[in-house]
Structures are given as structure tokens and as C-alpha cells.
Design a protein around this motif. Structure first.
Motif, PDB file in Angstrom:
ATOM      1  N   LEU A  55       0.869  -1.181   0.000  1.00  0.00           N
ATOM      2  CA  LEU A  55       0.000   0.000   0.000  1.00  0.00           C
ATOM      3  C   LEU A  55       0.901   1.225   0.000  1.00  0.00           C
ATOM      4  O   LEU A  55       1.580   1.500   0.982  1.00  0.00           O
ATOM      5  CB  LEU A  55      -0.889   0.027   1.250  1.00  0.00           C
ATOM      6  CG  LEU A  55      -1.738  -1.205   1.554  1.00  0.00           C
ATOM      7  CD1 LEU A  55      -2.558  -0.969   2.821  1.00  0.00           C
ATOM      8  CD2 LEU A  55      -2.652  -1.530   0.382  1.00  0.00           C
ATOM      9  N   GLU A  56       0.935   1.949  -1.122  1.00  0.00           N
ATOM     10  CA  GLU A  56       1.831   3.095  -1.215  1.00  0.00           C
ATOM     11  C   GLU A  56       1.056   4.400  -1.220  1.00  0.00           C
ATOM     12  O   GLU A  56       0.136   4.594  -2.003  1.00  0.00           O
ATOM     13  CB  GLU A  56       2.697   3.012  -2.473  1.00  0.00           C
ATOM     14  CG  GLU A  56       3.649   4.194  -2.593  1.00  0.00           C
ATOM     15  CD  GLU A  56       4.729   4.037  -3.644  1.00  0.00           C
ATOM     16  OE1 GLU A  56       5.523   4.983  -3.831  1.00  0.00           O
ATOM     17  OE2 GLU A  56       4.787   2.966  -4.278  1.00  0.00           O
ATOM     18  N   LYS A  57       1.463   5.280  -0.328  1.00  0.00           N
ATOM     19  CA  LYS A  57       0.990   6.667  -0.265  1.00  0.00           C
ATOM     20  C   LYS A  57      -0.536   6.731  -0.243  1.00  0.00           C
ATOM     21  O   LYS A  57      -1.173   7.336  -1.110  1.00  0.00           O
ATOM     22  CB  LYS A  57       1.559   7.472  -1.435  1.00  0.00           C
ATOM     23  CG  LYS A  57       1.721   8.961  -1.115  1.00  0.00           C
ATOM     24  CD  LYS A  57       2.580   9.677  -2.141  1.00  0.00           C
ATOM     25  CE  LYS A  57       2.768  11.135  -1.735  1.00  0.00           C
ATOM     26  NZ  LYS A  57       3.608  11.882  -2.702  1.00  0.00           N
ATOM     27  N   VAL A  58      -1.112   6.096   0.773  1.00  0.00           N
ATOM     28  CA  VAL A  58      -2.556   6.136   0.992  1.00  0.00           C
ATOM     29  C   VAL A  58      -2.806   6.678   2.399  1.00  0.00           C
ATOM     30  O   VAL A  58      -1.943   6.587   3.270  1.00  0.00           O
ATOM     31  CB  VAL A  58      -3.203   4.743   0.824  1.00  0.00           C
ATOM     32  CG1 VAL A  58      -2.924   4.186  -0.561  1.00  0.00           C
ATOM     33  CG2 VAL A  58      -2.721   3.766   1.886  1.00  0.00           C
ATOM     34  N   PRO A  59      -3.965   7.261   2.658  1.00  0.00           N
ATOM     35  CA  PRO A  59      -4.258   7.787   3.988  1.00  0.00           C
ATOM     36  C   PRO A  59      -4.163   6.697   5.053  1.00  0.00           C
ATOM     37  O   PRO A  59      -4.504   5.540   4.816  1.00  0.00           O
ATOM     38  CB  PRO A  59      -5.693   8.312   3.855  1.00  0.00           C
ATOM     39  CG  PRO A  59      -5.862   8.584   2.393  1.00  0.00           C
ATOM     40  CD  PRO A  59      -5.059   7.528   1.696  1.00  0.00           C
ATOM     41  N   GLN A  60      -3.717   7.094   6.232  1.00  0.00           N
ATOM     42  CA  GLN A  60      -3.523   6.137   7.318  1.00  0.00           C
ATOM     43  C   GLN A  60      -4.799   5.378   7.649  1.00  0.00           C
ATOM     44  O   GLN A  60      -4.782   4.156   7.835  1.00  0.00           O
ATOM     45  CB  GLN A  60      -3.016   6.869   8.564  1.00  0.00           C
ATOM     46  CG  GLN A  60      -2.810   5.963   9.771  1.00  0.00           C
ATOM     47  CD  GLN A  60      -2.256   6.727  10.967  1.00  0.00           C
ATOM     48  OE1 GLN A  60      -1.684   7.805  10.814  1.00  0.00           O
ATOM     49  NE2 GLN A  60      -2.421   6.172  12.145  1.00  0.00           N
ATOM     50  N   SER A  61      -5.906   6.078   7.713  1.00  0.00           N
ATOM     51  CA  SER A  61      -7.157   5.419   8.095  1.00  0.00           C
ATOM     52  C   SER A  61      -7.564   4.373   7.065  1.00  0.00           C
ATOM     53  O   SER A  61      -8.077   3.301   7.417  1.00  0.00           O
ATOM     54  CB  SER A  61      -8.278   6.447   8.264  1.00  0.00           C
ATOM     55  OG  SER A  61      -8.490   7.168   7.047  1.00  0.00           O
TER      56      SER A  61
END
Length: 276
Positions: free
Chosen positions: A185-191
Motif C-alpha cells: 500500500l503506497e501513499k494512501v491515507p492512514q485510516s
């Protein structure tokens, strides 16, 4: 399970079994010496197509070729004994059809000794992942920011904000159902990363995602401070080897120009015994 003390490399099923347990440690490598340094500490070593930017000076990963990946994959393989090696499929080597993907994945694994391949894409690549896995090719998926698609994503932007998060969750479910043993998972929001990690049965490996992912990966030259052209927000510099190296080169140049190097201890006399 941890790479420390392991005598044999883990298999894809071993990595899959780490879901929800010990965090999976992963870094990229492109050379034998770097692979040797990380072998005892990493569960996965990724021969990333980031090699094009990091070592070859390319502006993106799009110019990376099969030959480049094979060359660097062979070098990394020589440095590993305990960590599992995964190799990126470069842009243009798998998108055309599942059959094209199999031919190139088979070549990458046969010529480098990699234990698995990684390819970018979610729902649209599920058929290809299923085709590869059914033919004995373990696949790590990669969703979110997929650098090979930077031209269609509008650059290196965060992916999955707002309603787009449902699409990434669908991507994660699709690659898991197709048989991928893990997903980056690259550069996605933490939630969103936390939600995907909770809802899919395979390990998530974050890069600019969340500490709650099942593992983490970074480009080794980024975290060592060797690649300094730019620094993404998600990179932590664990060393400043680029600065240290430049300072060492400057000191060497100064000593050569001052004729203080080589010194007496670095040259050979007419009849003194050789040492070193």
C-alpha cells in the motif's frame, strides 16, 4: 517469525502467515553488498524498479527494462541467504495479457532466483495475478500510488482520499482473492491503510501508509540518505551516508591536491615486505 537467526529463506506462504503477527521488515536492494547488509534483518528484500531512478538517474521507473531488472536481481541474489527475494516486473512487461506476464515472470524468476514477482495494479490486474499464481508464480501486489502509472494518476499524489478509498479497498480485496500473498500500500491515507489491513486476509506492507500495516518497506537509498534528489514525506533518514560520502570525497580530493595522499604507509619500498 523474524529474519534474525533464520537459516533458510521464507516462502510466500510463510510471509502470508505473518498476517497480524510480527511486522514484516522489507527494504529494496540493487547490489550484492547492500543485500548482504540487510539479509539478517529483513524478511523480504525487494529488487525494485526504483533502481532506474536511484542508480541509473532516470526521471521515473518507466524506462526500466527486463535486462536491468535481471542484472540487479542476479546481484542481489548473490548477497542473500535468509531473506526472501521479490523482484519487480517493469513497466510494459505484464500489462498486455496474462500470457505476456507469465512469460516475463518466468524469465525473471528463472534468471535471478527470485522467490516471487511484484506487479502494480488492483482490480484490473486480478485476472493476471490469478493466471500467474495458477502456474506457480507467487505474486506480491501493489496498489495505491503505483509509480508506473504516474502519468495517469497525475503524478506522485496520495491515492484513496474520500470516496476513492472504496475503490482501493476493492482493489485490495480483488488482488487477495486472485491469490496474491501480500499487497503493498503506497501513499494512501492512514485510516484507509488501517481499514484495508483489517479487512483483507493477506499481509499489507506499507510505504507512506500506516504503522498499523502488517509490514513496512522503504527504498534503502532513501533511508540511508544516499539518494537525496528529493525526500518523500514518508521517508525517515536513518543515516546520512550521502553527506558523509561527499565529505569523504572532498577530503580525498584535498589530500591528493596537497600531495599528502598517498603517505608513506600507502606506498611500497624497494625491498620491504608487502602487507595488505
Amino acid at each position: 517469525m523474524s529474519a534474525t537467526g533464520r537459516k533458510t529463506a521464507p516462502l510466500p506462504d510463510d510471509i502470508r502467515a505473518m498476517k497480524g503477527s510480527d511486522p514484516i521488515v522489507s527494504l529494496t536492494a540493487y547490489t550484492t553488498p547492500m543485500a548482504r547488509m540487510m539479509d539478517a534483518h529483513c524478511d523480504l528484500v525487494l529488487v525494485g524498479d526504483s533502481v532506474g531512478m536511484v542508480l541509473h538517474g532516470l526521471p521515473s521507473t518507466l524506462g526500466v527494462t527486463m535486462e536491468m531488472m535481471i542484472l540487479h536481481g542476479q546481484a542481489v541474489r548473490r548477497g542473500l541467504e535468509r531473506a526472501m527475494m521479490v523482484i519487480d516486473m517493469p513497466f510494459g512487461s505484464y500489462e498486455e495479457s496474462p500470457e505476456q506476464a507469465f512469460r516475463n515472470a518466468r524469465r525473471l524468476m528463472a534468471e535471478t532466483g527470485a522467490g516471487a514477482v511484484k506487479l502494480e495494479g488492483g482490480t484490473e490486474m486480478a485476472e493476471t495475478i490469478r493466471f500467474l499464481v495458477a502456474r506457480g508464480v507467487p505474486v506480491m501486489a501493489h496498489i495505491g500510488l503505483t509509480p508506473q502509472s504516474m502519468n495517469t494518476l497525475g503524478g506522485y499524489k496520495v491515492q484513496g482520499r474520500g470516496q476513492a478509498g472504496d475503490g482501493l479497498l476493492s482493489d485490495a480485496r480483488a488482488v487477495a482473492a486472485a491469490g496474491a500473498f501480500a499487497v503493498v500500500l503506497e501513499k494512501v491515507p492512514q485510516s484507509l491503510a488501517d481499514r484495508i489491513t483489517a479487512e483483507v486476509a493477506i499481509p499489507t506492507i506499507g510505504i507512506g501508509a500506516s504503522a498499523g500495516c502488517d509490514g513496512q518497506v522503504l527504498v534503502v537509498d532513501d533511508m540511508l540518505g544516499l539518494f537525496t534528489a528529493f525526500k518523500p514525506k514518508f521517508v525517515k533518514r536513518f543515516a546520512t551516508l550521502g553527506e558523509d560520502g561527499e565529505a569523504a570525497i572532498a577530503a580525498y580530493a584535498a589530500e591528493v591536491r596537497a600531495r599528502s595522499f598517498p603517505g608513506p604507509e600507502h606506498v611500497f619500498g624497494d625491498d620491504a615486505p608487502e602487507r595488505g
